[in-house]
Design an enzyme around this catalytic site. Structure first.
Site, PDB file in Angstrom:
ATOM      1  N   ASP A  11     -28.169  -0.854  26.629  1.00  0.00           N
ATOM      2  CA  ASP A  11     -26.663  -0.457  26.902  1.00  0.00           C
ATOM      3  C   ASP A  11     -26.127  -0.335  25.373  1.00  0.00           C
ATOM      4  OD1 ASP A  11     -26.465  -0.949  29.948  1.00  0.00           O
ATOM      5  OD2 ASP A  11     -26.501  -2.975  29.355  1.00  0.00           O
ATOM      6  N   HIS A  32     -27.216   5.525  31.975  1.00  0.00           N
ATOM      7  CA  HIS A  32     -26.272   5.747  30.952  1.00  0.00           C
ATOM      8  C   HIS A  32     -25.316   7.191  31.354  1.00  0.00           C
ATOM      9  CE1 HIS A  32     -29.812   7.905  29.142  1.00  0.00           C
ATOM     10  NE2 HIS A  32     -29.229   8.925  29.538  1.00  0.00           N
ATOM     11  N   LYS A  44     -48.324  -2.189  41.068  1.00  0.00           N
ATOM     12  CA  LYS A  44     -49.382  -1.303  40.085  1.00  0.00           C
ATOM     13  C   LYS A  44     -50.271  -2.292  39.410  1.00  0.00           C
ATOM     14  CE  LYS A  44     -48.887   1.211  35.730  1.00  0.00           C
ATOM     15  NZ  LYS A  44     -47.798   1.589  34.823  1.00  0.00           N
TER      16      LYS A  44
END
EC number: 6.3.4.4
Length: 429
Positions: free
Chosen positions: A12, A40, A140
């Site tokens: 952020d 964002h 994964k």
């Protein structure tokens, strides 16, 4: 040549704004890691666009965009975001986005498991976005995940997804509220649509770099959330630093222009985990209110506190920034006194640490050593050059540069695109 934009704190920091400013010169904009937990906003031509999974280079009509192999790819979010961008007037988005066929698929199953794992942790929960990012990277690493290219082999795809679901059902029983057949049915609809976007990203990036295309790479999250170098276990599940860019996109490390670290003029953090400069009093509340500190992806309020230069120096030691972008300087405009963390002190021995230790229990026992600056108490938003800033603001900026040993090239002084001062190395842009 590639320019890499990385978050230097806990996310952020305002990476999207610099991406937007640099994007008009880019031929390719790429994401390397993370998933639709990133977020964002970019304001262009008076319209606000929100990006989560997609690269924000889609705002530039002349830019191709790539979701790299290190990203965990949530197909419903991909199509939803594209539709939202089209509704807001962006053109030709479907022909300007590619997805690596080596990406891991982030299923709704992973999101369901994410919530259950947080419940299991109880008071020690991580504070995830609940988007299934951690479980997706777990499958994964456990080699049981599904890659994008496997979506197009229907038999293999369905077998692997059913196996994943069965494994989680054994673990969570009836607590797992998930219908594997419903998700399989949705992928029957996605499959023919998705083929248009898939590419061999290794070949794509090789050709692009051989042709010396200008490539802009936007990092997701930030270094202090990196799975190896962040405040583990209170981190995301991917490599959010410089290393993750190379593995996620297979770019040539000798063909780099800049590695840009984006740093907020104070510090924020979302979710759980240690935050040494967090201010739970009036200053923290003021930073949150003035800085509008709540998330684009989740809407969660961010924890706020003073700039921690120990964190920033550590971040630079890992990511090797060539230039910094200091953002949201204007949020500090009204403060009479501004504090910056310059070290941690062991109260038992009196020893000062100028580095960020791995042991968070030990870190929790340390006191913060602050340096105080006189506030400028004048608006900075109207400043067009570094020397338009009040002298106290200039002193603050110069101290950060000297402490970290990296020049600051851009200074954000407001939410608008034009509220960005170019300084030093950025003036040549």
């Amino acid at each position: 040549m590639a320019t890499i934009i990385l978050g230097s704190q806990w996310g952020d920091e305002g990476k999207g704004k610099l991406t937007d400013i640099l994007c008009p010169k880019a031929q390719i904009c790429a994401r390397a890691a993370g998933g639709h937990n990133a977020g964002h906003s970019i304001v262009a031509n008076g319209v606000s666009y929100s990006f989560h999974l997609l690269p924000s280079g889609l705002v530039n009509p002349n830019c191709m965009n790539l979701i790299g192999s290190g990203v965990t790819f949530h197909v419903p979010s991909f199509f939803k975001e594209l539709a939202e961008l089209e509704e807001k007037g962006l053109t030709d988005v479907h022909n300007r986005i590619l997805v690596s066929d080596r990406c891991q698929v982030n299923f709704d199953l992973h999101a369901a498991v994410d919530g259950l794992e947080e419940v299991e942790l109880g008071s020690r929960k991580i504070g995830t976005t609940g988007r299934g990012i951690g479980p997706s990277y777990s499958t994964k690493a456990g080699r049981s995940g599904v890659r994008v290219h496997e979506i197009f082999n229907e038999e293999v795809f369905e077998r692997k997804l059913r196996q994943l679901a069965a494994g989680y059902k054994k673990r969570f029983g009836d607590l797992l509220k998930y219908d594997v057949e419903e998700e399989i049915a949705r992928f029957k609809e996605y499959r023919p649509k998705l083929a248009h976007y898939c590419t061999d990203a290794v070949q794509y990036m090789k050709k692009a770099q051989d042709r010396n295309y200008k490539i802009l790479i936007e990092g997701a999250n930030a270094l202090m959330l990196d799975i190896d170098y962040g405040t583990y276990p209170y981190v995301t599940s991917s490599n959010t630093g410089l290393g993750g860019i190379f593995t996620g996109l297979a770019i040539n490390p000798t063909k780099l222009d800049k590695v840009i670290g984006v740093v907020k003029a104070y510090t924020t953090r979302v979710g759980e985990g240690i935050f040494k400069t967090e201010d739970l009093g009036e200053d923290g509340t003021q930073l949150q209110a003035i800085g509008r500190e709540w998330g684009v992806s989740t809407g969660r309020k961010r924890r706020c506190g003073w700039l921690d230069l120990v964190v920033l120096k550590y971040s630079n030691n890992v990511n090797h920034y060539t230039v910094l972008n200091l953002t949201k300087l204007d949020v500090l405009d009204t403060f009479k006194t501004i504090k910056v963390a310059v070290a941690y002190k062991d109260p038992q021995t009196g020893e000062e640490l100028d580095y960020f230790p791995a042991d968070l229990d030990y870190l929790a026992t340390l006191e913060v050593v602050y340096k105080e600056f006189e506030g400028w108490q004048k608006p900075t938003t109207s400043a067009k050059s570094f020397y338009d800033l009040p002298k106290q603001a200039r002193a603050y900026v110069e101290f950060i540069e000297e402490f970290v040993g990296v020049p600051i090239g851009w200074i954000g002084t407001g939410p608008a695109r034009e509220d960005m001062i170019a300084k030093g190395p950025a003036l040549a842009e």
